[in-house]
Design an enzyme around this catalytic site. Sequence first.
Site, short mmCIF file in Angstrom:
data_model
loop_
_atom_site.label_atom_id
_atom_site.label_comp_id
_atom_site.label_asym_id
_atom_site.label_seq_id
_atom_site.Cartn_x
_atom_site.Cartn_y
_atom_site.Cartn_z
N CYS A 57 0.84 -1.21 0.00
CA CYS A 57 0.00 0.00 0.00
C CYS A 57 0.87 1.26 0.00
O CYS A 57 1.68 1.45 0.91
CB CYS A 57 -0.90 -0.01 1.24
SG CYS A 57 -1.69 1.57 1.58
N TRP A 97 -8.07 -6.73 4.76
CA TRP A 97 -6.67 -6.93 5.13
C TRP A 97 -6.57 -7.97 6.25
O TRP A 97 -7.33 -7.89 7.23
CB TRP A 97 -6.03 -5.61 5.58
CG TRP A 97 -5.90 -4.61 4.48
CD1 TRP A 97 -6.64 -3.46 4.32
CD2 TRP A 97 -5.00 -4.67 3.36
NE1 TRP A 97 -6.24 -2.80 3.18
CE2 TRP A 97 -5.24 -3.52 2.57
CE3 TRP A 97 -4.02 -5.57 2.96
CZ2 TRP A 97 -4.54 -3.26 1.40
CZ3 TRP A 97 -3.31 -5.31 1.80
CH2 TRP A 97 -3.57 -4.16 1.03
N GLU A 157 -5.37 8.33 8.47
CA GLU A 157 -5.05 9.14 7.30
C GLU A 157 -3.54 9.32 7.22
O GLU A 157 -2.93 10.02 8.05
CB GLU A 157 -5.74 10.50 7.35
CG GLU A 157 -5.33 11.47 6.28
CD GLU A 157 -5.28 10.89 4.88
OE1 GLU A 157 -4.18 10.91 4.27
OE2 GLU A 157 -6.31 10.35 4.42
N SER A 158 -2.90 8.69 6.20
CA SER A 158 -1.42 8.69 6.14
C SER A 158 -0.83 10.10 6.12
O SER A 158 0.24 10.33 6.70
CB SER A 158 -0.97 7.93 4.88
OG SER A 158 -1.43 8.60 3.71
N TYR A 211 -3.97 5.47 -9.41
CA TYR A 211 -5.16 4.62 -9.19
C TYR A 211 -6.29 5.04 -10.12
O TYR A 211 -7.04 4.21 -10.63
CB TYR A 211 -5.60 4.71 -7.73
CG TYR A 211 -4.76 3.86 -6.81
CD1 TYR A 211 -3.52 4.30 -6.37
CD2 TYR A 211 -5.20 2.61 -6.40
CE1 TYR A 211 -2.74 3.51 -5.55
CE2 TYR A 211 -4.42 1.81 -5.57
CZ TYR A 211 -3.19 2.27 -5.14
OH TYR A 211 -2.42 1.48 -4.33
N1 LIG Z 1 -6.48 8.35 2.61
C1 LIG Z 1 -6.01 7.15 3.17
C2 LIG Z 1 -6.14 6.05 2.11
C3 LIG Z 1 -5.81 4.70 2.66
C4 LIG Z 1 -6.21 3.60 1.66
O1 LIG Z 1 -6.99 3.86 0.73
N2 LIG Z 1 -5.66 2.39 1.85
C5 LIG Z 1 -6.04 1.30 0.99
C6 LIG Z 1 -4.87 0.39 0.74
S1 LIG Z 1 -3.79 0.96 -0.48
C7 LIG Z 1 -7.11 0.46 1.70
O2 LIG Z 1 -6.89 -0.05 2.77
N3 LIG Z 1 -8.24 0.33 1.04
C8 LIG Z 1 -9.23 -0.56 1.53
C9 LIG Z 1 -10.49 0.07 1.86
O3 LIG Z 1 -10.52 1.29 1.95
O4 LIG Z 1 -11.41 -0.70 2.02
C10 LIG Z 1 -4.54 7.32 3.56
O5 LIG Z 1 -3.81 7.99 2.82
O6 LIG Z 1 -4.16 6.77 4.60
#
Ligand SMILES: N[C@@H](CCC(=O)N[C@@H](CS)C(=O)NCC(=O)O)C(=O)O
Length: 343
Positions: A57, A97, A157-158, A211
């Site tokens: 990720c 996950w 939020e990263s 993406y």
């Molecule tokens: N805005 C969030 C995005 C996090 C995100 O979209 N993570 C993905 C993995 S790359 C995820 O876990 N998606 C699964 C979901 O949202 O169900 C960040 O930057 O932390």
Amino acid sequence: MIKAGDDASVQEDQSDAANRRARGEFVRGVSGFRHAIGDRDFPAEPGRYHLFVALNCPWCHRVTLARGILGLRDSITMDVAFPNRTGEDDPAGPNLWEFRPDRVATLTGAPLPECTAETGTGQRYRLAKQIYRAEGSEEQSVPILYDKQSGHIVNNESADILRMLDANAEALGSSLTGGDRPDLYPDIADLRAEIDGLNELIYTAINNGAYKAGFSADQSVYATAFNAYFEALAHLEHRLSDGRPFLTGQTFTEADLRLFPTLYRHDPVYYVRMKLNGARILDYPHLWRWLCRVHALPGVAESGSLIHCRQGYFGRSWNGVVPLGPLKPMRYPQAYGHPELVD
Ligand SMILES: N[C@@H](CCC(=O)N[C@@H](CS)C(=O)NCC(=O)O)C(=O)O
């Protein structure tokens, strides 16, 4: 309260999201947990916080980079999920996950040594989703910053997490002192404005743009994202053409950290998986040297894994067969040790 806010450098515009998705556009959702280390409930203390990540990720890669570069690997513990989420046959449902260190990767034919069980909550949950359910939330994304002392999620939020680790690195027990620890978001007005501007371009056109191109099921949405992605790369290539080592000049900042996860994935993954085959990073001499320069910084190389990226991005699509290239001019990530490849 050190947070990145909710502007266009952090998250996507959510207006009309459902219809846009119905028309085949990939629209990323927003993160709901936005507390901050430094808040009354979450004081900055060494050994108190934990990260839940997946190494494929790119958003998690932001926080593993910050943890590594800021010398926080010993004071912030971390669990790593398996790169492929659960399948249709999983009793808990698909696309979740999972913390399964025994799971075998098709790419290597063996378990992945970086993967862990869930050790942060004390509950040994199988799924990240269960950490959210314990808080009454329907979310399921990674990264997650977790407070082991109160048993609560701090933030998912990263952009926020990276900013608050930087701002609280010393109090969190960083092993780096003084000049050895980079200041990712220096308190200099002009420089912060420059970083904010770069963050917005890099998030919309490159980090999330990849993406938008790779996951959208509409040719015109893909084409718009494809063009914006390569225009942004050309812009950054030009920005580096005056010989500056990093995007804003002599020092490595948050803008460099945010750009790295996408460019690290471009040649070995995104070029094929996200249909971003307009060029390789190798075709941009200044960006290539920048990529190799950042990859060589202390705490960077061990913060990511191309094996997890390949397994994660290809392992469930493309009939599970993971492409092994590129082989020329040399394999990846070894190639990131060779800035001279563009000479
Ligand atoms: N805005 C969030 C995005 C996090 C995100 O979209 N993570 C993905 C993995 S790359 C995820 O876990 N998606 C699964 C979901 O949202 O169900 C960040 O930057 O932390």
